[in-house]
Design a protein around this motif. Structure first.
Motif, mmCIF file in Angstrom:
data_model
loop_
_atom_site.group_PDB
_atom_site.id
_atom_site.type_symbol
_atom_site.label_atom_id
_atom_site.label_comp_id
_atom_site.label_asym_id
_atom_site.label_seq_id
_atom_site.Cartn_x
_atom_site.Cartn_y
_atom_site.Cartn_z
ATOM 1 N N SER A 182 -0.287 -11.655 -3.493
ATOM 2 C CA SER A 182 -1.613 -11.236 -3.086
ATOM 3 C C SER A 182 -1.545 -10.335 -1.841
ATOM 4 O O SER A 182 -2.403 -9.479 -1.666
ATOM 5 N N LEU A 183 -0.527 -10.535 -1.002
ATOM 6 C CA LEU A 183 -0.351 -9.681 0.175
ATOM 7 C C LEU A 183 -0.038 -8.248 -0.247
ATOM 8 O O LEU A 183 -0.567 -7.293 0.328
ATOM 9 N N HIS A 184 0.806 -8.105 -1.260
ATOM 10 C CA HIS A 184 1.140 -6.782 -1.783
ATOM 11 C C HIS A 184 -0.107 -6.085 -2.313
ATOM 12 O O HIS A 184 -0.322 -4.890 -2.067
ATOM 13 N N LYS A 185 -0.936 -6.790 -3.030
ATOM 14 C CA LYS A 185 -2.167 -6.226 -3.595
ATOM 15 C C LYS A 185 -3.117 -5.788 -2.483
ATOM 16 O O LYS A 185 -3.717 -4.711 -2.559
ATOM 17 N N LEU A 186 -3.239 -6.601 -1.450
ATOM 18 C CA LEU A 186 -4.094 -6.267 -0.319
ATOM 19 C C LEU A 186 -3.585 -5.026 0.409
ATOM 20 O O LEU A 186 -4.355 -4.107 0.717
ATOM 21 N N LEU A 187 -2.295 -4.978 0.670
ATOM 22 C CA LEU A 187 -1.707 -3.831 1.364
ATOM 23 C C LEU A 187 -1.855 -2.555 0.540
ATOM 24 O O LEU A 187 -2.189 -1.493 1.076
ATOM 25 N N HIS A 188 -1.623 -2.646 -0.749
ATOM 26 C CA HIS A 188 -1.754 -1.475 -1.620
ATOM 27 C C HIS A 188 -3.207 -0.993 -1.649
ATOM 28 O O HIS A 188 -3.472 0.219 -1.653
ATOM 29 N N GLY A 189 -4.149 -1.905 -1.643
ATOM 30 C CA GLY A 189 -5.559 -1.533 -1.599
ATOM 31 C C GLY A 189 -5.923 -0.809 -0.311
ATOM 32 O O GLY A 189 -6.661 0.183 -0.330
ATOM 33 N N LEU A 190 -5.393 -1.273 0.809
ATOM 34 C CA LEU A 190 -5.628 -0.601 2.093
ATOM 35 C C LEU A 190 -4.976 0.780 2.119
ATOM 36 O O LEU A 190 -5.556 1.735 2.639
ATOM 37 N N MET A 191 -3.779 0.888 1.537
ATOM 38 C CA MET A 191 -3.116 2.184 1.470
ATOM 39 C C MET A 191 -3.940 3.175 0.642
ATOM 40 O O MET A 191 -4.058 4.349 1.010
ATOM 41 N N LYS A 192 -4.500 2.719 -0.448
ATOM 42 C CA LYS A 192 -5.327 3.589 -1.288
ATOM 43 C C LYS A 192 -6.568 4.057 -0.547
ATOM 44 O O LYS A 192 -6.953 5.226 -0.634
ATOM 45 N N LYS A 193 -7.192 3.169 0.227
ATOM 46 C CA LYS A 193 -8.385 3.549 0.985
ATOM 47 C C LYS A 193 -8.066 4.636 2.017
ATOM 48 O O LYS A 193 -8.788 5.619 2.141
ATOM 49 N N VAL A 194 -6.970 4.455 2.734
ATOM 50 C CA VAL A 194 -6.562 5.459 3.728
ATOM 51 C C VAL A 194 -6.193 6.771 3.034
ATOM 52 O O VAL A 194 -6.539 7.858 3.496
ATOM 53 N N PHE A 195 -5.518 6.673 1.893
ATOM 54 C CA PHE A 195 -5.126 7.856 1.140
ATOM 55 C C PHE A 195 -6.342 8.649 0.676
ATOM 56 O O PHE A 195 -6.388 9.869 0.807
ATOM 57 N N PHE A 196 -7.354 7.962 0.160
ATOM 58 C CA PHE A 196 -8.560 8.658 -0.287
ATOM 59 C C PHE A 196 -9.316 9.271 0.885
ATOM 60 O O PHE A 196 -9.910 10.352 0.757
ATOM 61 N N GLN A 197 -9.280 8.629 2.032
ATOM 62 C CA GLN A 197 -9.897 9.222 3.221
ATOM 63 C C GLN A 197 -9.132 10.465 3.668
ATOM 64 O O GLN A 197 -9.721 11.444 4.113
ATOM 65 N N LEU A 198 -7.798 10.420 3.532
ATOM 66 C CA LEU A 198 -6.984 11.593 3.863
ATOM 67 C C LEU A 198 -7.316 12.756 2.927
ATOM 68 O O LEU A 198 -7.471 13.893 3.375
ATOM 69 N N LEU A 199 -7.444 12.490 1.644
ATOM 70 C CA LEU A 199 -7.793 13.539 0.688
ATOM 71 C C LEU A 199 -9.183 14.104 0.991
ATOM 72 O O LEU A 199 -9.394 15.320 0.903
ATOM 73 N N ALA A 200 -10.112 13.253 1.353
ATOM 74 C CA ALA A 200 -11.450 13.716 1.708
ATOM 75 C C ALA A 200 -11.407 14.618 2.940
ATOM 76 O O ALA A 200 -12.148 15.606 3.021
ATOM 77 N N GLU A 201 -10.538 14.293 3.877
ATOM 78 C CA GLU A 201 -10.391 15.124 5.080
ATOM 79 C C GLU A 201 -9.831 16.504 4.718
ATOM 80 O O GLU A 201 -10.280 17.520 5.244
ATOM 81 N N PHE A 202 -8.850 16.542 3.831
ATOM 82 C CA PHE A 202 -8.324 17.828 3.370
ATOM 83 C C PHE A 202 -9.419 18.650 2.706
ATOM 84 O O PHE A 202 -9.539 19.854 2.941
ATOM 85 N N LYS A 203 -10.220 18.013 1.854
ATOM 86 C CA LYS A 203 -11.308 18.727 1.179
ATOM 87 C C LYS A 203 -12.352 19.210 2.172
ATOM 88 O O LYS A 203 -12.883 20.310 2.035
#
Length: 92
Positions: A1-22
């Motif tokens: 469950s820790l892996h799932k939580l960490l991966h979810g947080l990574m995805k959120k930061v990644f999508f925010q990074l993509l939004a910043e590029f756009k």
């Protein structure tokens, strides 16, 4: 469950990074956790380099992205993109 939580947080930061590029005017061609390909619509390689450095400096100033290490690797004059395995172009 820790892996799932960490991966979810990574995805959120990644999508925010993509939004910043756009937000800064780039078009995302391909993106995953290891590679990001953007279209800058600049006419020359020098203009594209300056623009990419501006974007990276702007993103690094944000506290959320200050720990991310992004390096410029290649510039394409022309890129034909189908998917990650099928692409080609003229390097700049």
């Amino acid at each position: 469950s820790l892996h799932k939580l960490l991966h979810g947080l990574m995805k959120k930061v990644f999508f925010q990074l993509l939004a910043e590029f756009k937000k800064l005017g780039s078009k995302i061609i391909f993106a995953n956790f290891n590679k990001l390909i953007i279209c800058t619509t600049k006419k020359t390689i020098d203009d594209a380099t300056i623009y990419c450095e501006f974007i990276l400096n702007n993103i690094k100033q944000k506290e959320l992205f200050s720990w991310i290490d992004i390096t410029l690797r290649r510039f394409w004059k022309t890129l034909l993109w189908m998917d990650q395995a099928n692409f080609g172009g003229i390097l700049g």
